[in-house]
Design an enzyme around this catalytic site. Structure first.
Site, PDB file in Angstrom:
ATOM      1  N   GLU A  88      -0.905   1.543  -5.345  1.00 51.61           N
ATOM      2  CA  GLU A  88      -0.657   0.303  -4.603  1.00 51.61           C
ATOM      3  C   GLU A  88      -0.528  -0.900  -5.528  1.00 51.61           C
ATOM      4  OE1 GLU A  88      -3.901   2.446  -1.885  1.00 51.61           O
ATOM      5  OE2 GLU A  88      -3.888   0.265  -1.727  1.00 51.61           O
TER       6      GLU A  88
ATOM      7  N   HIS B 241       0.837  -1.210   0.000  1.00 52.17           N
ATOM      8  CA  HIS B 241       0.000   0.000   0.000  1.00 52.17           C
ATOM      9  C   HIS B 241       0.877   1.267   0.000  1.00 52.17           C
ATOM     10  CE1 HIS B 241      -3.041   2.857   1.395  1.00 52.17           C
ATOM     11  NE2 HIS B 241      -3.962   1.941   1.436  1.00 52.17           N
TER      12      HIS B 241
HETATM   13  O1  TA6 Z   1      -6.153   1.683  -0.494  1.00 53.76           O
HETATM   14  C1  TA6 Z   1      -7.268   2.496  -0.395  1.00 53.76           C
HETATM   15  C2  TA6 Z   1      -8.001   2.218   0.899  1.00 53.76           C
HETATM   16  O2  TA6 Z   1      -8.641   0.962   0.862  1.00 53.76           O
HETATM   17  C3  TA6 Z   1      -8.980   3.357   1.145  1.00 53.76           C
HETATM   18  O3  TA6 Z   1     -10.321   2.933   0.999  1.00 53.76           O
HETATM   19  C4  TA6 Z   1      -8.641   3.815   2.555  1.00 53.76           C
HETATM   20  O4  TA6 Z   1      -9.394   3.080   3.504  1.00 53.76           O
HETATM   21  C5  TA6 Z   1      -7.147   3.488   2.605  1.00 53.76           C
HETATM   22  O5  TA6 Z   1      -7.077   2.203   2.005  1.00 53.76           O
HETATM   23  C6  TA6 Z   1      -6.482   3.580   3.947  1.00 53.76           C
HETATM   24  O6  TA6 Z   1      -6.970   2.606   4.818  1.00 53.76           O
HETATM   25  P1  TA6 Z   1      -6.478   2.642   6.359  1.00 53.76           P
HETATM   26  O7  TA6 Z   1      -7.088   1.444   6.998  1.00 53.76           O
HETATM   27  O8  TA6 Z   1      -4.973   2.580   6.332  1.00 53.76           O
HETATM   28  O9  TA6 Z   1      -6.953   3.964   6.898  1.00 53.76           O
END
Ligand code: TA6
Length: 280
Positions: A255, A155
């Site tokens: 990501e 991520h």
């Molecule tokens: O990668 C995108 C995502 O799934 C968004 O929907 C947002 O939730 C982000 O990840 C960050 O998630 P987190 O649990 O780290 O706040």
């Protein structure tokens, strides 16, 4: 030089320094949270308000979403993005093959604790190579007798000079699921960000370019045919305690993933390897 350090709250991390680059990797989550090539600005964004506390994911760098991406498909009481990013990894080994290259390997092994969340025996290896480029390989090994399916993502939070000046090349004509609308569309032209973006792209190629005003970041993947692009934009950022108010202007998540149709089934005794090489 590779050293294990602790912050004042007792949060352990590995510091990597060589002739080409500098990096920091938290033992919690096998989470690389800083990478900087000598003479260049940091490649990854890290929130100034990020937690460095046990059990709380760091906001920035490259969190590991595993063994599920997003909300758990059946049980939304389970942690978003799986349990790996807040689990304590074992520092297995390190190597410095030359003055410009440092390699570290971290491992998470299934336990009673993980079994309660996800009933499979596994080994999750994170191999990180720090040099003139940054390499991360995530290997999911099935050590049990039942096949398992994983959705996962590296991520990555990339540092950008100004989100309004950024484009992503390589997603043109790809279908994406828009998490904000629930609809599937086709990417028309280069991706630009001027509002909240939360999209899962399918059938992606292995090279994406993040074109910033001041540099172009190459994002090369193997073992992945999906990518997630996310920027929380102004309003959502306001609701995030671990993100500074203007943080969204200086970051973009691109990501490297195995999500939706690209989730991976791993047979007993087999493994899946998700790889990312980032350079500028
Ligand atoms: O990668 C995108 C995502 O799934 C968004 O929907 C947002 O939730 C982000 O990840 C960050 O998630 P987190 O649990 O780290 O706040």
């Amino acid at each position: 030089m590779i050293t294990v350090k602790e912050n004042p709250a007792g949060f352990s991390y590995i510091e990597v320094q060589n002739s080409s680059a500098f990096a920091k990797v938290a033992l919690q989550g096998g989470h690389l949270f800083q990478y900087k090539e000598k003479g260049k600005s940091p490649l990854l964004w890290l929130s100034e308000k990020s937690h460095f506390e046990t059990g709380k994911a760091i906001r920035g760098g490259i969190p590991l979403c595993w063994p599920w991406f997003g909300a758990h498909p059946e049980d939304d009481t389970l942690p978003q993005h799986g349990f790996a990013r807040t689990a304590l990894f074992e520092f297995v080994s390190s190597d410095e093959p030359d003055e410009n290259t440092s390699e570290i390997i971290l491992k998470l092994t299934s336990s009673d604790k993980t079994f309660a969340l996800w009933p499979y025996q596994f080994e999750l290896l994170v191999q990180i190579t720090v040099g003139r480029e940054l390499r991360i390989a995530l290997t999911s090994r099935n050590c049990g007798t039942e096949p398992f399916s994983i959705s996962s993502a590296l991520h990555s939070y990339f540092a950008v000079s100004d989100i309004s000046q950024v484009s992503v090349q390589g997603l043109e004509r790809r279908a994406y699921w828009d998490k904000l609308t629930g609809e599937t569309s086709i990417q028309q032209g280069l991706l630009r960000v001027n509002e909240e973006v939360d999209r899962v792209y399918q059938n992606t190629g292995n090279t994406l370019l993040l074109v910033d005003k001041e540099r172009t970041i190459q994002i090369v993947s193997k073992g992945s045919a999906s990518a997630v692009v996310w920027n929380p934009w102004k309003e959502k950022t306001k609701g995030m305690a671990d993100m500074e108010e203007a943080g969204y202007k200086r970051m973009l998540c691109v990501e490297t993933a195995n999500v939706l149709d690209d989730a991976q089934r791993v047979e007993p005794g087999a493994e899946h390897r998700l790889e990312l090489v980032v350079s500028e």
